[in-house]
Design an enzyme around this catalytic site. Structure first.
Site, PDB file in Angstrom:
ATOM      1  N   SER A 281       0.806  -1.137  -0.002  1.00  8.07           N
ATOM      2  CA  SER A 281      -0.035   0.000  -0.018  1.00  8.07           C
ATOM      3  C   SER A 281       0.900   1.257  -0.067  1.00  8.07           C
ATOM      4  O   SER A 281       1.633   1.534  -0.975  1.00  8.07           O
ATOM      5  CB  SER A 281      -0.907  -0.102   0.902  1.00  8.07           C
ATOM      6  OG  SER A 281      -2.089   0.850   1.021  1.00  8.07           O
TER       7      SER A 281
ATOM      8  N   HIS B 266      -7.780  -5.195  -0.212  1.00  9.15           N
ATOM      9  CA  HIS B 266      -6.606  -4.789  -0.015  1.00  9.15           C
ATOM     10  C   HIS B 266      -6.004  -5.325   1.583  1.00  9.15           C
ATOM     11  O   HIS B 266      -4.756  -5.510   1.355  1.00  9.15           O
ATOM     12  CB  HIS B 266      -7.142  -3.192   0.364  1.00  9.15           C
ATOM     13  CG  HIS B 266      -5.896  -2.093   0.246  1.00  9.15           C
ATOM     14  ND1 HIS B 266      -5.333  -2.039  -0.840  1.00  9.15           N
ATOM     15  CD2 HIS B 266      -5.149  -1.410   1.143  1.00  9.15           C
ATOM     16  CE1 HIS B 266      -4.256  -0.982  -0.621  1.00  9.15           C
ATOM     17  NE2 HIS B 266      -4.172  -0.780   0.518  1.00  9.15           N
TER      18      HIS B 266
END
Ligand SMILES: *[C@@H]1O[C@H](CO)[C@@H](O)[C@H](O)[C@H]1NC(C)=O
Length: 425
Positions: free
Chosen positions: A193, A398
């Site tokens: 990320s 995610h």
């Protein structure tokens, strides 16, 4: 203080609003029970109370704590696992080096929270790596500075950074430190990320660092974010310039710090017996969003006691500015300051063509923060992509890159064999 809490609450509420209901269906085959026991948490409450160095030590892995000072005075803590516990146990000078960098509001804990059988930090060590877990400026392990005080009520200067500074100061200082300490000239980079965002900033702004990278591996790359779907970030997107003025007027520089109260509330609300557990998993993944079947909810108290680990408001705003735009751009300060700082009314793009080192991209088909279209656009702009990999599970999202029950087989193991191949060249 009150204003700041109210703002934090509003941000959390916004994020929770975007979350979906929780489903508990976690089944995993366990073949070797004895082996398994040393690979998962044996005491959730105890682990939730331990910090990263304590946890690594509890599970009998070698640990070193290092400190790096950046050119602009931030003091960062690095957690090193120099070798494995069960395999690759002898220290060796020629081990492949891996620098592993966490995401926004997170810390090195995300790579060990789920225990030795699941955490990327442990799995790398067992696979023969010398593992360095970074902590970027502003998180609980790196909330220090030579001169500036993060808790100052008079000045917000400590918190005046976005992920651009992580990429232009923290990563270069960390890489130089590791290479010097190990007497090596290059390393492998793994980013998750924001750890990916900062890497591309570094490659574009300080291209000389491309020579220090053998290969880099990007889990859920938040770089081009034209199609990102996150209510919190979308709400912030149109406000950008003015919000940063407002936040600096109000003196809010820090974004939800890791406090004792938050930690205790998190542990109480998130354990297996608490009826609030589904809500809790939503709150604490406000940035990563979205519950997942891949999340082992039993381990939530450990994860939430370490999360959020601290970040600046400006880091969050910089992401907000990316939404809906096709470019990877520097921070938007508003027209006047942009003119002063960049010589143009709108901020310049980061030049992705300058990221010449070998890059691998990994994405999940169900990741609302990282759309498949944007990953393809990123791939098109980069000059040296070794491969682009969709995780072979439609639901993968995610947070699963960090905590997914099947992340080791779906992501880490194939990534590790790619790194070892690159290392042998
Ligand atoms: C979830 O975590 C707990 C505690 O670490 C562990 O005992 C359990 O086996 C894990 N479940 C799965 C499906 O991995």
């Amino acid at each position: 203080m009150l204003v700041r809490n109210v703002v934090c609450f509003l941000l959390v509420a916004l994020a929770v609003g975007s979350a979906t209901p929780n489903i508990f269906s976690l089944v995993k085959e366990v073949n070797d029970l004895a082996d398994f026991e040393s690979r998962v948490s044996n005491n959730i409450d105890e682990d939730a109370d331990l910090d990263v160095p304590e946890l690594i030590t509890k599970y009998k892995y070698p640990l070193e704590i290092h400190e790096v000072t950046t050119e602009d005075g931030y003091i960062l803590q690095l957690h090193r696992i120099p070798h494995g516990r069960d395999r690759h146990t002898a220290p060796r000078p020629d081990r492949p080096l891996a620098l592993v960098v966490h995401g926004l509001t997170l810390s090195s804990s995300v790579f060990i929270d789920t225990g030795p059988g699941n955490g990327l930090g442990y799995i790398l060590a067992e696979s023969g790596f010398d593992v360095w877990l970074a902590n970027t400026r502003g998180n609980m392990y790196s909330r220090r500075h030579r001169r500036l005080n993060p808790d100052s009520l008079l000045s917000n200067d400590y918190w005046d950074f976005s992920w651009e500074e992580v990429g232009t100061f923290d990563l270069p200082a960390t890489i130089d430190y590791i290479l010097k300490n190990t007497k090596r000239s290059r390393l492998h980079y793994i980013g998750y990320s924001q750890g990916t965002t900062a890497f591309f900033v570094m490659g574009a702004m300080k291209p000389e660092y491309n020579d220090k990278i053998i290969s880099s591996h990007h889990l859920a790359p938040t770089v081009i974010m034209e199609h990102t779907d996150n209510l919190l970030l979308k709400a912030l997107a149109p406000l950008t310039g003015s919000v940063s003025t407002i936040t600096s007027l109000l003196g809010i520089g820090e974004f939800i710090p890791n406090t004792e109260i938050l930690r205790m509330a998190g542990q109480a609300a998130c354990n297996d017996d608490a009826f609030t557990q589904p809500l809790c998993s939503n709150i604490f993944f406000l940035i990563g969003g979205w519950n997942s079947d891949q999340l082992n909810t039993t381990t939530l108290p450990i994860i939430v006691s370490h999360t959020p680990a601290g970040a600046s408001v400006k880091q969050v705003l910089h992401y907000g500015q990316e939404i809906g735009k096709p470019n990877f751009r520097r921070y938007d300060h508003g027209i006047i300051k942009n003119l002063l700082k960049y010589g143009s009314r709108i901020p310049p793009n980061y030049d992705l063509r300058k990221v010449t080192s070998r890059v691998y991209l990994y994405y999940g088909a169900n990741d609302p923060l990282v759309s498949v279209t944007d990953v393809f656009a990123l791939n098109d702009q980069l000059p040296n992509v070794g491969g682009m990999f969709r995780v072979p599970m439609d639901e993968f999202t995610h947070i699963d890159f960090a905590f997914g029950i099947n992340a080791p087989t779906l992501v880490y193991e194939p990534m590790i064999s790619r790194i070892l191949k690159e290392d042998a060249v």
